[in-house]
Structures are given as C-alpha cells and as structure tokens.
Design a protein around this motif. Structure first.
Motif, mmCIF file in Angstrom:
data_model
loop_
_atom_site.group_PDB
_atom_site.id
_atom_site.type_symbol
_atom_site.label_atom_id
_atom_site.label_comp_id
_atom_site.label_asym_id
_atom_site.label_seq_id
_atom_site.Cartn_x
_atom_site.Cartn_y
_atom_site.Cartn_z
ATOM 1 N N ASP A 134 -7.355 -2.352 -10.787
ATOM 2 C CA ASP A 134 -7.219 -1.210 -12.076
ATOM 3 C C ASP A 134 -6.009 -0.380 -10.414
ATOM 4 O OD1 ASP A 134 -6.969 1.488 -13.417
ATOM 5 O OD2 ASP A 134 -9.245 2.084 -12.836
ATOM 6 N N LYS A 135 -4.494 -0.481 -11.011
ATOM 7 C CA LYS A 135 -3.860 0.499 -9.884
ATOM 8 C C LYS A 135 -3.080 1.202 -10.724
ATOM 9 C CE LYS A 135 -4.365 -1.713 -5.665
ATOM 10 N NZ LYS A 135 -4.612 -0.864 -4.065
ATOM 11 N N ASP A 136 -3.435 2.195 -11.327
ATOM 12 C CA ASP A 136 -2.397 3.019 -12.141
ATOM 13 C C ASP A 136 -1.558 2.499 -13.444
ATOM 14 O OD1 ASP A 136 -2.095 6.292 -12.880
ATOM 15 O OD2 ASP A 136 -0.232 5.596 -11.142
ATOM 16 N N LYS A 137 -0.576 2.842 -12.742
ATOM 17 C CA LYS A 137 0.807 2.240 -13.793
ATOM 18 C C LYS A 137 1.002 1.026 -13.472
ATOM 19 C CE LYS A 137 3.261 7.173 -13.977
ATOM 20 N NZ LYS A 137 4.469 8.218 -13.921
ATOM 21 N N GLY A 138 1.055 0.857 -12.050
ATOM 22 C CA GLY A 138 1.130 -0.872 -12.288
ATOM 23 C C GLY A 138 0.051 -1.658 -13.118
ATOM 24 N N PRO A 198 -5.183 3.140 -3.094
ATOM 25 C CA PRO A 198 -4.793 2.783 -4.086
ATOM 26 C C PRO A 198 -3.145 2.939 -4.570
ATOM 27 C CG PRO A 198 -5.808 5.503 -3.260
ATOM 28 C CD PRO A 198 -5.322 3.815 -2.369
ATOM 29 N N ASN A 199 -2.359 3.878 -3.743
ATOM 30 C CA ASN A 199 -0.831 3.991 -3.785
ATOM 31 C C ASN A 199 -0.165 2.920 -3.737
ATOM 32 O OD1 ASN A 199 -1.305 6.491 -4.193
ATOM 33 N ND2 ASN A 199 -1.315 6.945 -2.092
ATOM 34 N N ALA A 200 -0.818 2.131 -3.407
ATOM 35 C CA ALA A 200 -0.182 0.404 -2.855
ATOM 36 C C ALA A 200 -0.493 0.024 -4.762
ATOM 37 C CB ALA A 200 -1.234 -0.384 -1.943
ATOM 38 N N ASN A 201 0.744 0.133 -5.154
ATOM 39 C CA ASN A 201 0.870 -0.354 -6.282
ATOM 40 C C ASN A 201 2.326 -1.120 -7.209
ATOM 41 O OD1 ASN A 201 1.987 1.868 -8.021
ATOM 42 N ND2 ASN A 201 -0.017 2.900 -7.915
ATOM 43 N N CYS A 202 2.286 -1.689 -8.200
ATOM 44 C CA CYS A 202 4.142 -1.749 -8.444
ATOM 45 C C CYS A 202 5.299 -1.138 -8.599
ATOM 46 C CB CYS A 202 3.498 -2.978 -9.998
ATOM 47 S SG CYS A 202 2.175 -3.859 -10.322
ATOM 48 N N VAL A 203 4.459 -0.221 -9.471
ATOM 49 C CA VAL A 203 5.409 0.888 -8.896
ATOM 50 C C VAL A 203 5.900 1.531 -7.938
ATOM 51 C CG1 VAL A 203 6.071 3.473 -10.381
ATOM 52 C CG2 VAL A 203 4.546 1.252 -12.066
ATOM 53 N N CYS A 242 7.133 2.501 0.786
ATOM 54 C CA CYS A 242 5.523 2.212 2.023
ATOM 55 C C CYS A 242 5.553 3.660 2.956
ATOM 56 C CB CYS A 242 5.826 0.926 3.147
ATOM 57 S SG CYS A 242 7.171 -0.714 2.676
ATOM 58 N N THR A 243 6.572 4.028 3.148
ATOM 59 C CA THR A 243 6.201 5.489 3.648
ATOM 60 C C THR A 243 6.515 6.213 2.766
ATOM 61 O OG1 THR A 243 8.626 5.539 3.621
ATOM 62 C CG2 THR A 243 7.928 4.170 5.285
ATOM 63 N N LYS A 338 4.979 -13.937 0.133
ATOM 64 C CA LYS A 338 5.040 -14.251 1.186
ATOM 65 C C LYS A 338 4.415 -13.390 2.039
ATOM 66 C CE LYS A 338 9.892 -17.091 2.178
ATOM 67 N NZ LYS A 338 9.983 -16.410 0.317
ATOM 68 N N GLY A 339 2.787 -13.624 1.509
ATOM 69 C CA GLY A 339 1.645 -12.611 2.597
ATOM 70 C C GLY A 339 1.831 -11.049 2.501
ATOM 71 N N VAL A 340 2.625 -9.887 1.887
ATOM 72 C CA VAL A 340 2.963 -8.656 1.865
ATOM 73 C C VAL A 340 1.683 -8.227 1.250
ATOM 74 C CG1 VAL A 340 4.086 -6.750 1.096
ATOM 75 C CG2 VAL A 340 5.304 -8.625 2.407
ATOM 76 N N HIS A 341 1.570 -9.109 -0.067
ATOM 77 C CA HIS A 341 0.611 -8.508 -1.345
ATOM 78 C C HIS A 341 -0.764 -8.313 -0.497
ATOM 79 C CE1 HIS A 341 3.145 -9.185 -4.896
ATOM 80 N NE2 HIS A 341 3.387 -7.845 -4.350
#
Length: 367
Positions: A134-138, A198-203, A242-243, A338-341
């Motif tokens: 569950d990541k919002d729009k992602g 929570p803000n670390a999503n696809c979008v 990121c920022t 490469k590990g970022v996710h």
C-alpha cells in the motif's frame, strides 16, 4: 473521389454534433472547454509535454502487447486487458484481447470518461505470497510491477525450463516490500528505510520532475518513469524525488555514472573498497554472471550461463541451492534498481545465495 469526400464531410459533421460543436464554432476555432483543457493553445493539462516523456518510456518502447496476450498476461501487457482488470479485478485467462494495443495514456487514466486525469486504481495490492502493498498512487504501478511466482512453488531440485523462469521480470513491489525472494533457512531477513517510508513510492521517486535547465529532457522523470538518462550527451540522475519528498535532505549523483552518490554501509562485494550502494550490488551480481565469463553461474560444473552471459538452456537437474541462488539473482537483476529499492534485502539474498554455492565466500559483512 467526390463520393468519398462527401462521406468524410458527413462523418465530420456527425462527430462535431456529438461533441457539441457547430460548423460555425468549428470554423471560428472555438472548442468546448473540456477539449481546450488538453488540446488548446494554453492547456490546463500539459498533454504534449507528457506525451513526449511517455514516448521515451519502456511502456512505449518495449511493445510487449505484440506477444503477451495469453493466459492472464493481457491484464498487464495490453491496454484493453489492464482496463478490464481495473474495472472487474480480473481478466479471463482463456480469452484473447482482439487487436490488442500497448500500454498508453488511457490505460492508467480515463479523461474522456470522467473529465480528469485521476488514476483508474489506487487500492492496495495483494502480492503473490499474500503480503499487502500500500503506497498510495504507486499501487497502480505495482498492480503490474510485481512477482507472479513464488519461491515455494518454483525453488526445488529441478531443471530450469527457460531464460524467463523466475519471479517474472518485474518484482519491484516485492523487492520494495522485502518479500518473496528465496530466504535460506536459519537466516534472518530485514529491509531498508524505503520499505517503511510512506513517501518512498513509485510516483514520488520516478515521476517527480527534475529541476534546472535539463528538466526539458523528456527521457528523465515525469512520464518517462526513468530515474536516469542522457542529457547533453552525459549521464544524468534525477534526484528531485529524493529531496522534495522529504525522505532525504540532500542527494547527489555519483559523477560520470547513472548511480546515486549514496555510500554503502560495507564493502559487500569484497573488492577492497566501500563504494556506492549500486556499485556494491552490481559487484555482487557480477559474482554470478559477468563479461569476463568468470561468474559462478558461468564456471560451475553444469553452467547456467555461457562466457558471454547468455542463459544456457539444458536439461540439467540442479540442486535446490543452485536453483534458489538463480531465483534470487534474477530477483535482484530484474528489479533493476541495483539495491536502491531495498538495499538490505537485496544484499542479504545475494550474499546468502553466493554462500550457498561457495562455502569460501566471505559473508562476514552481511547486513
């Protein structure tokens, strides 16, 4: 010819009537407001710019609709199948989509139906092993970008049937959640911060537009969905997500690369230096398969890959440890970050897989 031209005029007239136009308004260049919002000279929605971004995306360039129209593949690989799945929650695996089209603007959005660009679905997603994402729009993204298979069904002593075997090409949701890789008995597994933020999503990460002059490059950010690309013939990494999301106070690009300048906690790949997260994970991946032909999958008794890095399709019956290692290798490789996710989970499953194949492999720095 005159008959054809006359029929064309009639058809245009019908369309104008259906959309509320009159011949007079059409001749004066007056469009209904709903049309102007997208197609006018000063549109409310920047459709042309977004289309330019989308043209560079994998959704446009890969063209998978041409072959993925069987079983339940059409639910992700075709525009029509995805819309059906968004509306009903499923597709009929016994039917084919007639004249399928590839994923496009109206796959995710339905502006002509509801008058805006809201997403067709944002509800939470159940992954193959029952875990909830569950990541919002992602959530719309991961309704397709997730594993279709599970280790409990696939990992056992066996032969490998094809190069496409594994979690299935795009297990980004599973990697981000830290689940559904093969977890070796007796080992503990955890995850990194991106799983909980929570803000670390696809979008947020993939679609936030970069700042500065190069933001005009359509192949980075926005509907290109690309984190990195080429701008002025040089690699460029979009760190804006990121920022601006509040996840990081600052984030820089590793100069001259498509990598983030985020140092790893340890020298995971054992090359004698602590590099960026992505370099360390790439180093671990190359211990399995590399351009020199010296990877463990290339030099084992019955190689899974040849010296050029191509999958070798044989009838060899591999032991469970080798099958598990291959599953995890492809899980990380096909996640493509490469590990970022999920740095911790990616490193853990790669190091455990290497250790299972080579008891001399040093896993003392395993997170």
């Amino acid at each position: 010819m005159s008959t054809i031209r006359g029929c064309g005029i009639v058809l245009v007239g019908i369309l104008l009537c259906l959309t509320g136009w009159s011949y007079a308004s059409a001749q004066n260049g007056i469009l209904p407001k709903g049309c102007v919002d997208c197609h006018g000279s000063e549109p409310k929605f920047p459709v042309r710019g977004i289309r330019s971004q989308y043209q560079t995306s994998g959704h446009r360039t890969l063209g998978n609709a041409s072959y993925a129209n069987a079983d339940d593949c059409q639910g992700c690989h075709t525009n029509e199948g995805f819309i059906q799945r968004a509306k009903t929650g499923k597709v009929d695996p016994k039917k084919f989509v007639a004249s399928p089209s590839e994923i496009g603007c109206f796959t995710c959005h339905a502006p002509h139906d509801n008058g805006n660009f809201t997403l067709r679905m944002t509800s939470k997603v159940t992954l193959a092993n029952g875990a909830m994402f569950d990541k919002d729009k992602g959530n719309l993204c991961v309704s397709c970008h997730r594993a279709r298979r599970m280790p409990k069904d696939e990992v056992r002593a066996r032969n490998i049937p094809s190069a496409s075997w594994g979690a299935h090409h795009g297990p980004q949701a599973d990697m981000l959640a830290g689940t559904n890789a093969y977890e070796f008995p007796g080992k503990k597994y955890s995850f990194s911060a991106h799983t909980a933020m929570p803000n670390a999503n696809c979008v947020t990460c993939h679609m936030t537009l970069p700042s500065g002059r190069y933001s005009l490059a359509p192949s980075v950010g926005g509907h290109s969905f690309r984190i990195a690309g080429e701008v002025h013939e040089a690699p460029k990494v979009n760190t804006a997500g990121c920022t601006t999301s509040g996840c990081h106070g600052s984030m820089e690009q590793l100069k001259g690369t498509h990598y983030f300048n985020k140092a790893a906690a340890q020298d995971f790949d054992g090359d004698g230096k602590v590099e960026s997260v992505q370099e360390e994970v790439q180093g671990l991946l190359e211990k399995f398969v590399n351009a020199k032909g010296s990877g463990i999958f290339q030099t084992m008794k019955e190689p899974m890959y040849d010296a050029k890095g191509m999958f070798v399709n044989t009838k060899t019956q591999y032991p469970l440890e080798a099958v598990a290692a291959l599953y995890n290798y492809k899980f990380v490789l096909e996640d493509r970050s490469k590990g970022v996710h999920n740095t911790t989970y990616a490193v853990q499953i790669l190091m455990d897989s290497l250790r299972a194949l080579d008891q001399d492999f040093d896993d003392s720095k395993r997170p």
